[in-house]
Enzyme design. Structure first.
Site, PDB file in Angstrom:
ATOM      1  N   CYS A 201       4.319  -3.952   5.010  1.00 41.18           N
ATOM      2  CA  CYS A 201       3.536  -3.293   5.869  1.00 41.18           C
ATOM      3  C   CYS A 201       2.756  -2.006   5.561  1.00 41.18           C
ATOM      4  O   CYS A 201       3.958  -1.083   4.965  1.00 41.18           O
ATOM      5  CB  CYS A 201       4.095  -3.482   7.252  1.00 41.18           C
ATOM      6  SG  CYS A 201       4.960  -4.825   7.277  1.00 41.18           S
TER       7      CYS A 201
ATOM      8  N   LYS B 251       1.017  -4.997  -2.838  1.00 43.71           N
ATOM      9  CA  LYS B 251       1.142  -3.839  -3.593  1.00 43.71           C
ATOM     10  C   LYS B 251       2.664  -3.575  -3.670  1.00 43.71           C
ATOM     11  O   LYS B 251       2.809  -3.442  -4.921  1.00 43.71           O
ATOM     12  CB  LYS B 251       0.094  -3.061  -3.756  1.00 43.71           C
ATOM     13  CG  LYS B 251       0.119  -2.157  -4.251  1.00 43.71           C
ATOM     14  CD  LYS B 251      -1.046  -2.751  -6.013  1.00 43.71           C
ATOM     15  CE  LYS B 251      -1.028  -2.023  -6.966  1.00 43.71           C
ATOM     16  NZ  LYS B 251      -0.922  -2.864  -8.445  1.00 43.71           N
TER      17      LYS B 251
HETATM   18  O1  M6R Z   1       5.402   0.396  -7.351  1.00 44.45           O
HETATM   19  P1  M6R Z   1       6.428  -0.379  -8.562  1.00 44.45           P
HETATM   20  O2  M6R Z   1       5.553  -0.411  -9.986  1.00 44.45           O
HETATM   21  O3  M6R Z   1       7.872  -0.578  -8.359  1.00 44.45           O
HETATM   22  O4  M6R Z   1       5.861  -2.204  -9.056  1.00 44.45           O
HETATM   23  C1  M6R Z   1       7.120  -3.170  -9.178  1.00 44.45           C
HETATM   24  C2  M6R Z   1       6.247  -5.166  -9.052  1.00 44.45           C
HETATM   25  O5  M6R Z   1       6.182  -5.077  -7.823  1.00 44.45           O
HETATM   26  C3  M6R Z   1       5.453  -4.472  -9.447  1.00 44.45           C
HETATM   27  O6  M6R Z   1       4.705  -4.197 -10.461  1.00 44.45           O
HETATM   28  C4  M6R Z   1       4.089  -6.284  -9.366  1.00 44.45           C
HETATM   29  O7  M6R Z   1       5.162  -7.305  -9.800  1.00 44.45           O
HETATM   30  C5  M6R Z   1       3.099  -6.325  -9.612  1.00 44.45           C
HETATM   31  N1  M6R Z   1       2.669  -7.428  -8.950  1.00 44.45           N
HETATM   32  C6  M6R Z   1       2.782  -6.718 -10.728  1.00 44.45           C
HETATM   33  O8  M6R Z   1       0.982  -7.159 -11.531  1.00 44.45           O
END
Ligand code: M6R
Length: 580
Positions: A2, A575
């Site tokens: 959120c 995201k």
């Molecule tokens: O912000 P972060 O790199 O910690 O996020 C990790 C994952 O949530 C993120 O990489 C997720 O797997 C993406 N949607 C992949 O494209």
């Protein structure tokens, strides 16, 4: 997850908050809403789906100088109008937007709020009623309610009779800014860009009160505290201009620029001066989630290859519940694009609280993870908007490669420079796209570093095109998964390591013998029969994970858009995963 955004001041804040929410939409887009002051009453407008739907509900002439807003990624309670924020207390005097999770909300509801008729299934409605029930001033009520909460929150609270917005933060990001037009709070700094020169980043268990002109900060005992403002740099981090139809496409195409920028930062500007301090560690343990976990897998391979040091890699959601035996001689490296991922942060807290050395590899300046770790190794992807990570991944991989080379003392700067000058983003042919999008059962295979690229390629296709696919080690196919291979199966094979080329060709033969179809990506001409071949540009082997992932990103993007899906906002995802 959120996103929250609120604004107060001498002029209309409705559209300021609405624009802020648009920038925060990457944090969730299940529903959105605003609460605003209107002639001594709090009014609420909500909508299901993207912010554009909320925008349609808001009249151009709507005016209010006290507004709180929210864009939701559903945790407690399904996606529905009732569950959309803001939530009002039963007496309608308080309105609340909340990012985080009240873990003990059921206990609070049963024990302290049994007289309330709840309209939604959310933990936030419990929280706003809990606040309303406390004693004292609004600030005292807020502090007292927060002390009863187990879990995380960043929240903005209005009281109908006060021209103020109250803020509280624990484990979810919250920052505030002020100028001559008023004050604003937001889940991230990009909302302030262009409007404010400085901002304040709230720490856990801090509270704040914004009015038309000022922001006052308080600790958890209600004692006033002073905070230092930080400059909001006019950085590319806040850059969101997009001439492409989708951010994902823009971000895939930007990757050669990201590589150049990363080289410049680490070899010309020398932004990180502590590489020598890292040489003393005997081992490295990488911890991350999702795509960042894949780049961590490569980071570990690079350290092992170039520094001959032992490495481990853990998925953060597992590491946090492991019986970990930690070592003083090990550096714990947390890789995260956002620096706000709840599981990764929890792991960093566990390690740091036990007194062991930590490093964050993050793409967002001033993120929560950076505050927890001894070292911060920044990546320079610039702001990544699309939910599916592309340029942040290649930035992480290139940065972790630089880390390994700098620690090892190898002088590879000329090779990296040459790569950064010549690496181009190439789109696969339309016939490859058409070929791939004809399959519903797809496996990605590779060995060693190509195994990691297979995992990442499969994740991209899953998350944006909803294809039920799997990335796996080429050698593992015959241990079970081969049973699934038939004439309707596509196997996307990666082969970027000369020493393993023949092994991959054997795996390809195994698939062909069962009627499966093969798309091969390689810088080597295939010696076996394949259905489709995507030639990769030739660079040093250790750079090929960067080269190899690009066509897979394009293929996932093309597959999704052919199905009419919006690749920037895949269903069920957000995201930044700021909840466990
Ligand atoms: O912000 P972060 O790199 O910690 O996020 C990790 C994952 O949530 C993120 O990489 C997720 O797997 C993406 N949607 C992949 O494209």
């Amino acid at each position: 997850m959120c996103g929250i955004c609120s604004a107060i001041g001498g002029e209309n804040k409705i559209f300021e908050v609405l624009n802020g929410l648009k920038k925060l939409e990457y944090r969730g887009y299940d529903s959105s809403g605003i609460a605003y002051f209107d002639n001594g009453k709090i009014k609420v407008i909500k909508s299901i789906g993207e912010i554009k739907n909320l925008e349609k509900e808001i009249d151009n002439s709507l005016y209010s100088n006290n507004v709180i807003g929210h864009t939701r990624w559903a945790t407690h309670g399904k996606v529905s109008f009732e569950n959309a924020h803001p939530h009002l207390s039963q007496d309608k005097r308080y309105a609340l937007v909340h990012n985080g999770i009240v873990e003990n909300f059921e206990t609070l509801r049963e024990k302290l709020l049994s007289d309330i008729d709840f309209l939604s299934q959310t933990d936030t409605e419990v929280l706003v009623n809990l606040i309303a029930k406390q004693q004292g001033s609004t600030l005292q009520k807020l502090i007292s309610a927060c002390s009863l909460v187990e879990g995380s929150f960043a929240l903005c609270l209005q009281h109908e009779k006060e021209q103020k917005i109250y803020l509280a933060k624990r484990k979810s990001p919250l920052m505030v800014a002020k100028n001559e037009h008023g004050c604003m709070a937001s889940s991230d700094m990009s909302v302030f860009a262009g409007r404010f020169e400085t901002c304040y980043i709230m720490n856990d268990n801090e509270f704040a009160v914004m009015d038309n002109k000022n922001i006052l900060f308080f600790d958890k005992n209600g004692k006033k505290i002073e905070k230092n403002a930080i400059f909001i740099k006019n950085c590319d981090f806040c850059e969101e201009n997009n001439s492409e139809k989708y951010f994902m496409l823009k971000e895939i195409k930007e990757q050669s620029l990201v590589i150049k920028r990363t080289f410049f930062k680490y070899f010309v500007e020398n932004v990180f001066l502590q590489f020598d301090d890292l040489k003393k560690y005997k081992s490295f343990h990488f911890i991350a989630c999702g795509t960042a976990f894949h780049s961590a897998l490569l980071g570990a391979r690079f350290i092992q290859k170039f520094c001959h040091k032992k490495c481990e890699v853990s998925v953060a959601s597992e590491f946090r519940y492991d019986d970990n035996v930690l070592s003083k001689k090990c550096l714990y490296v947390f890789v995260s694009q956002s620096g706000e991922t709840a599981d990764t942060i929890a792991c960093a807290e566990i390690v740091a609280n036990r007194g062991f050395d930590t490093m964050a590899v993050t793409n967002v300046p001033y993120c929560s993870l950076n505050n927890l770790t001894k070292f911060v190794l920044p990546t320079f992807a610039g702001k990544e908007v699309a939910v599916a990570s592309t340029k942040a991944y290649t930035a992480q991989v290139f940065t972790l490669l630089i880390l390994a080379l700098k620690i090892s003392g190898h002088n590879y700067s000329q090779i990296l420079k040459n790569f950064s000058n010549t690496f181009e983003i190439e789109k696969p042919d339309e016939n490859v796209v058409n070929f791939v999008s004809g399959f519903k059962k797809i496996f990605f295979i590779g060995r060693q570093q190509d195994y990691v690229t297979s995992l990442e390629g499969a994740l991209k296709l899953k998350e944006i095109a909803y294809v039920n696919c799997l990335g796996m080690a080429g050698g593992e196919l015959k241990h079970g998964t081969l049973a699934l291979v038939d004439g309707q199966t596509l196997v996307i094979a990666l082969s970027t390591q000369f020493s393993l080329k023949e092994k991959m060709e054997s795996n390809i033969q195994e698939v062909k013998a069962r009627g499966g179809k093969i798309l091969l990506l390689s810088q080597f001409e295939p010696m076996v029969d394949v259905d489709m071949f995507v030639p990769l540009a030739k660079f040093e082997e250790f750079l090929m994970p960067i080269v190899g992932i690009v066509p897979l990103q394009f293929l996932a993007f093309a597959y999704a858009t052919k199905l009419g899906l919006n690749p920037d906002k895949p269903r069920n995802l957000a995201k930044s995963v700021t909840v466990e």
